[in-house]
Each structure stands twice: as C-alpha cells, then as structure tokens.
Design a protein around this motif. Structure first.
Motif, PDB file in Angstrom:
ATOM      1  N   PHE A 419       0.853  -1.194   0.000  1.00 53.77           N
ATOM      2  CA  PHE A 419       0.000   0.000   0.000  1.00 53.77           C
ATOM      3  C   PHE A 419       0.890   1.245   0.000  1.00 53.77           C
ATOM      4  O   PHE A 419       1.982   1.238   0.554  1.00 53.77           O
ATOM      5  N   ARG A 420       0.399   2.312  -0.632  1.00 50.88           N
ATOM      6  CA  ARG A 420       1.210   3.522  -0.752  1.00 50.88           C
ATOM      7  C   ARG A 420       0.737   4.625   0.177  1.00 50.88           C
ATOM      8  O   ARG A 420       1.484   5.514   0.540  1.00 50.88           O
ATOM      9  N   ARG A 421      -0.565   4.604   0.524  1.00 56.69           N
ATOM     10  CA  ARG A 421      -1.105   5.678   1.369  1.00 56.69           C
ATOM     11  C   ARG A 421      -1.909   5.066   2.512  1.00 56.69           C
ATOM     12  O   ARG A 421      -2.581   4.058   2.329  1.00 56.69           O
ATOM     13  N   CYS A 422      -1.832   5.706   3.683  1.00 64.35           N
ATOM     14  CA  CYS A 422      -2.641   5.229   4.805  1.00 64.35           C
ATOM     15  C   CYS A 422      -3.158   6.417   5.611  1.00 64.35           C
ATOM     16  O   CYS A 422      -2.395   7.321   5.955  1.00 64.35           O
ATOM     17  N   VAL A 423      -4.456   6.413   5.866  1.00 60.42           N
ATOM     18  CA  VAL A 423      -5.041   7.479   6.683  1.00 60.42           C
ATOM     19  C   VAL A 423      -4.884   7.065   8.137  1.00 60.42           C
ATOM     20  O   VAL A 423      -5.238   5.943   8.517  1.00 60.42           O
ATOM     21  N   ILE A 424      -4.324   7.962   8.955  1.00 56.32           N
ATOM     22  CA  ILE A 424      -4.121   7.628  10.373  1.00 56.32           C
ATOM     23  C   ILE A 424      -4.638   8.771  11.255  1.00 56.32           C
ATOM     24  O   ILE A 424      -4.852   9.887  10.771  1.00 56.32           O
ATOM     25  N   PRO A 425      -4.826   8.534  12.537  1.00 53.91           N
ATOM     26  CA  PRO A 425      -5.258   9.608  13.427  1.00 53.91           C
ATOM     27  C   PRO A 425      -4.152  10.644  13.600  1.00 53.91           C
ATOM     28  O   PRO A 425      -2.976  10.280  13.715  1.00 53.91           O
ATOM     29  N   ALA A 426      -4.513  11.931  13.609  1.00 56.20           N
ATOM     30  CA  ALA A 426      -3.508  12.992  13.757  1.00 56.20           C
ATOM     31  C   ALA A 426      -2.908  12.967  15.157  1.00 56.20           C
ATOM     32  O   ALA A 426      -1.741  13.292  15.353  1.00 56.20           O
ATOM     33  N   HIS A 427      -3.711  12.532  16.111  1.00 51.21           N
ATOM     34  CA  HIS A 427      -3.241  12.486  17.492  1.00 51.21           C
ATOM     35  C   HIS A 427      -2.114  11.455  17.622  1.00 51.21           C
ATOM     36  O   HIS A 427      -2.287  10.295  17.273  1.00 51.21           O
ATOM     37  N   GLY A 428      -0.981  11.900  18.082  1.00 54.48           N
ATOM     38  CA  GLY A 428       0.151  10.991  18.258  1.00 54.48           C
ATOM     39  C   GLY A 428       0.908  10.747  16.964  1.00 54.48           C
ATOM     40  O   GLY A 428       1.735   9.845  16.877  1.00 54.48           O
ATOM     41  N   ARG A 429       0.644  11.571  15.951  1.00 45.76           N
ATOM     42  CA  ARG A 429       1.283  11.415  14.639  1.00 45.76           C
ATOM     43  C   ARG A 429       2.806  11.494  14.732  1.00 45.76           C
ATOM     44  O   ARG A 429       3.522  10.790  14.035  1.00 45.76           O
ATOM     45  N   ASP A 430       3.282  12.366  15.668  1.00 46.50           N
ATOM     46  CA  ASP A 430       4.726  12.604  15.762  1.00 46.50           C
ATOM     47  C   ASP A 430       5.501  11.384  16.242  1.00 46.50           C
ATOM     48  O   ASP A 430       6.690  11.248  15.986  1.00 46.50           O
ATOM     49  N   ASP A 431       4.811  10.491  16.963  1.00 48.11           N
ATOM     50  CA  ASP A 431       5.510   9.296  17.462  1.00 48.11           C
ATOM     51  C   ASP A 431       5.607   8.202  16.408  1.00 48.11           C
ATOM     52  O   ASP A 431       6.206   7.167  16.631  1.00 48.11           O
ATOM     53  N   VAL A 432       4.950   8.445  15.278  1.00 55.34           N
ATOM     54  CA  VAL A 432       4.881   7.383  14.279  1.00 55.34           C
ATOM     55  C   VAL A 432       5.948   7.564  13.215  1.00 55.34           C
ATOM     56  O   VAL A 432       6.161   8.664  12.717  1.00 55.34           O
ATOM     57  N   LYS A 433       6.606   6.463  12.920  1.00 50.47           N
ATOM     58  CA  LYS A 433       7.615   6.508  11.849  1.00 50.47           C
ATOM     59  C   LYS A 433       7.012   5.854  10.612  1.00 50.47           C
ATOM     60  O   LYS A 433       6.568   4.700  10.678  1.00 50.47           O
ATOM     61  N   ALA A 434       6.970   6.605   9.527  1.00 49.06           N
ATOM     62  CA  ALA A 434       6.345   6.035   8.331  1.00 49.06           C
ATOM     63  C   ALA A 434       7.266   4.995   7.716  1.00 49.06           C
ATOM     64  O   ALA A 434       8.445   5.264   7.500  1.00 49.06           O
ATOM     65  N   PRO A 435       6.764   3.796   7.441  1.00 51.73           N
ATOM     66  CA  PRO A 435       7.601   2.814   6.751  1.00 51.73           C
ATOM     67  C   PRO A 435       7.902   3.312   5.337  1.00 51.73           C
ATOM     68  O   PRO A 435       7.154   4.130   4.805  1.00 51.73           O
TER      69      PRO A 435
END
Ligand code: TYD
Ligand code: MG
Length: 457
Positions: A419-435
């Motif tokens: 998959f190329r795009r994923c919708v995620i919650p904005a809350h806590g976005r900074d802790d997430v590392k995009a693969p």
C-alpha cells in the motif's frame, strides 16, 4: 459417600444444575428444559475433580514444583501449534469445538500424519466407519506411522483400549457420540457429555496423555453444556468460518498453557487444510481495482496484524432505510452511519446500507472504524478511494478520529503488502515513523478524512 444416589435437575440448554425442579431455568431462562438426572456413580457429583485422599498426595511448596512437567510437542501444523501456545502439552485435554462440517475431523486427522511418526496415536471415532476414515486418510495423504483407529462409542471399552494400547495422543471424535453405560441418559445429553469428559480428563492427567476431544456446536453456537465442559478442560478451541468460503479460523477461548488471543488461519483445499501464514495476502486477493465502496483496514488478531477489506454499498431507498452488516457489529455500523450523517455531512440516513467484510472475517476492533466509514462514504459519493489506500482509526461520536494501539506494527504490515497511502489519526502522529514507501495522511475528524481522500480534485 460410596454409592449414594443423588438426583439433580440439569438444564438441557445451558447445563445449569440445581437440586430442585423449576419450570424455568434460573440461569438461561429457558422453559421446560430442566430434566431429572440421576447421578449413580460416585464420580457423578461435583466432587469428582478432587484428588482422592487415598492417592497420598500431600501439599508441596510452590518453589518445589517441577516446571519441567510441561512438555510440549509440535502437532506438525504450524497454525495449530500457534493457537495451542507453541505446541500441544503432554497431559492436557483440548476441546475442539465447531459447527458440523467445518473441518474438525480433518484437522485432527492431519495432525495424526505428523504426530504419528514419533508418537503413538489412537483415533476414536464414534461418527465415521473404519472405511470412511480410511478414505479420508487416503485423501489427506495420512499413512503409516503408529496410528490406530477405534470405531467405538462405549466409554468403558475406549478407556480399556487406551490402557492396553498405551498411546501418547488420543483423539475422541466426537464427545456427543460417546456414552458411559453407568449413566442412564442418552449420548449427547448434558449428563453423558459431562460424565464422559470428566472420566477422560481424569485418565489424561493420570497417564500423561494428550487428548483432543471434538465437540459439535449446537444452533445457539455453544458446545452442548458449554459451562460444564469449558471449566473442566485445559484448552478450548473453536474452529470458525463460513462453509461457503474456504477460509477457516481456529481461535482459543481458553488456554491454561498459553495466550487466548492467538488465532490460526487455514484454507480448506482439496487435500485438506492448508496453513495460511500470510492471511492478509489471501484476504486481499481478488480485490476490485479502483471501484467505489471498498477500503482496507488492519486489525490485530492475537499478535499478528491482519489486513481485511471492508466493502459498503449505499443506495437511496424509497422506503424505510435498511441496514445490513456482515463482519462488522450491527450497532457499530449504525453508529458510523449516524456519525457520517451528522459530522461528515453525508445524508446517508435515507439510504440502504450494506456492509461486508471479505473472507468471513469479523472485525471487532474499533481500529477498523475509519476504514468502514470511508468505504461507506466512498460508496455514497460513488468515488473510489484507490486500491493503494488503507485506513486506521477509531471514530468517536463527535466524529473525531482517535488513536489506535500498535500503530507502527499495523503500518509495517500495510507497507509490506504494497500500500502507498494510509489514513491515520492525527493524534500521536509525531511518534509514528512512516515505513518506506508509505505516505501517511493524518486526520483529526471524519470530515477531514473524507476531504483528504474523497474530494474531487
Ligand atoms: P470435517 O472434518 O468432516 O468436518 P467436521 O469434523 O468439523 O464435521 O470436514 C468436512 C468438510 O470438509 C466437508 O464439507 C468437505 C471438506 N473437505 C474438503 O474440502 N477437503 C478435504 O480434503 C476434506 C477431507 C474435507
Ligand atoms: Mg467430524
């Protein structure tokens, strides 16, 4: 205490036991289900699980207990081992429940093939003849090894045979066909099922056997006398799936030797069950390209992330709007439709809405909310989301997108499947590392989600 006769009343629906008769079962509320049961054996009462004083068992300190007693062996079927908590435990009784025809006998016979090489297996069948079993074994390619078959339903004879043959593994197919001649009720009745299980359980512990007992599920979805059986055995596994699809899931409802949130995924093929190590790939195969009303969600089943496709069909309705959901809880689906109406600006309330999860999977996690809502919105607007998009997030009543657990783990599975795009919650976005290769679209509420992936450019 020896041969004291005792009469109890047992509910034929739920297995509830009471000393006095009543017209209505106090436990499940069913009428006229309490039947008189005579406990003729000394072993019939509730005290049977106890170790007899005559065996000379004395208490030991916790530190003195020997851990090495829990010996496991592989069943030879990786998904089965996974659900059992890393293999079958010596001296344990496993109950395998499921609807008729789902594949319980097939699974256990397939297990014989690999277990029979190093262990002695006794397959007790009360349902099929020797010939039928042989035909099935041929079809599954089960041959040779120390596999013995006993077509028998009388428990005393079965126990005597176990004594004589000294097998390591015993398969009892099924508990509903077994009968103990010391018990006056018919095979399959609560008393028989409980009594037989109790005696098999005692033998399992005494002799250190590994026993698999098959139990059919009745129309309410429970093994006959579920309450009485579940607390007795060490492990309860349910084999689920729709007979119309080849996808099967083995789920642990109770496990004294492992976690209960692990699942095993199988596919029923021409030559028996095949382990599916990559369930996501199978569930997503045959996905329509760029069609509206479909979105991919990622749920965690046990320790594994699994991708599933949620489809929705929303059509204007001239009458009362109908709602049907398959694989998503009906109330949850109704809530998502209401949120879309009120917070997402889509007038879906006058529409018929059908929601379906592909592969017969049930999405229980709220993390699948956003994918469900987006597939509804996509169908309503008749605009495709694109087949490279997945969505993760729980939706609150005010339309906010809330964070989900194990986000990084889910994202890597999504990326792994291309998959190329994923919708995620904005809350806590900074802790997430995009693969690598996956673009993250962070949204705060359902309106933003619709605007960012469904707006016309
Ligand atoms: P079975 O193991 O007999 O079910 P249970 O013991 O749970 O009642 O499974 C029967 C079904 O599995 C039957 O509908 C046919 C199907 N099947 C296959 O598709 N391929 C096979 O190789 C086998 C043995 C069964
Ligand atoms: Mg069977």
């Amino acid at each position: 205490m020896a041969n004291r006769q005792k009469t109890v009343y047992c509910c034929t629906d739920c297995g509830y036991e009471t000393a006095n008769w009543a017209g209505k079962c106090p436990s499940c509320g069913a009428w006229n289900t309490l039947t008189e049961v005579r406990l003729e054996r000394d072993s019939g009462g509730k005290s049977t699980g106890r170790v007899r004083a005559g065996l000379g068992v004395s208490p030991k300190r916790l530190e003195e207990l020997d851990l090495s007693e829990e010996i496991r062996f592989s069943t030879g079927i990786s998904e089965f081992d996974r659900v059992l908590g890393g293999g079958a435990v010596v001296g344990s009784l496993v109950l395998v429940g499921g609807a008729p025809g789902i594949g319980k006998s097939t699974l256990l016979l397939q297990m014989c093939a690999s277990a029979g090489i190093s262990k002695r297996v006794l397959y007790v069948t009360g349902e099929e003849s020797e010939r039928q079993l042989k035909l099935r074994a041929n079809r599954l390619g089960v041959a040779g090894g120390e596999i013995f078959v006993l077509p028998e339903t009388d428990l005393d004879s079965i126990l005597a045979n176990i004594d004589a043959l000294k097998p390591d593994i015993v398969i009892v197919d099924s508990i509903q066909t077994m009968s103990d001649s010391g018990v006056a009720s018919a095979p399959g009745s609560i008393t028989q099922v409980r009594e037989c299980t109790m005696r098999i359980m005692r033998l399992t512990k005494e002799k250190g056997l590994t026993v698999f007992v098959v139990g059919h599920i009745n129309k309410e979805g429970s093994i006959a006398g579920p309450k009485v059986l579940e607390h007795m055995v060490d492990c309860v596994l349910y084999f689920e799936g729709e007979r119309s699809t080849s996808f099967r899931i083995l789920r642990a409802a109770k496990n004294r030797f492992g976690s209960t949130n692990e699942i095993g995924v199988f596919e029923m093929a021409d030559h028996g069950l095949r382990c599916v190590e990559n369930p996501s790939e199978m569930l997503l195969s045959g996905r329509p390209e760029n069609s509206p009303g479909t979105c991919v969600a990622c749920v965690i089943e046990g320790t594994r992330p699994i991708l599933a496709e949620v489809q929705a069909l929303v059509t204007p309705s001239a009458y009362n709007a109908a709602r049907r959901s398959n694989g998503v809880d009906y109330n949850r689906a109704a809530m998502l439709l209401a949120v879309l109406e009120k917070r997402g600006g889509l007038s879906v309330s006058g529409c018929d809405a059908y929601i379906n999860v592909i592969g017969g999977l049930t999405l229980e996690e709220p993390a699948a909310d956003l994918a469900t809502a987006l597939s509804i919105a996509s169908s309503y607007l008749d605009r495709p989301l694109g087949s490279d998009l997945a969505a993760l997030g729980e939706i609150g009543l005010s339309g906010e997108i809330r964070s989900v657990s194990a986000l990084n783990q889910r994202l890597s599975e999504i990326a792994r499947l291309g998959f190329r795009r994923c919708v995620i919650p904005a809350h806590g976005r900074d802790d997430v590392k995009a693969p690598e290769g996956l673009k993250l679209i962070a949204v705060r509420n359902i309106g933003e989600a619709i605007a960012s992936v469904l707006s016309r450019e």
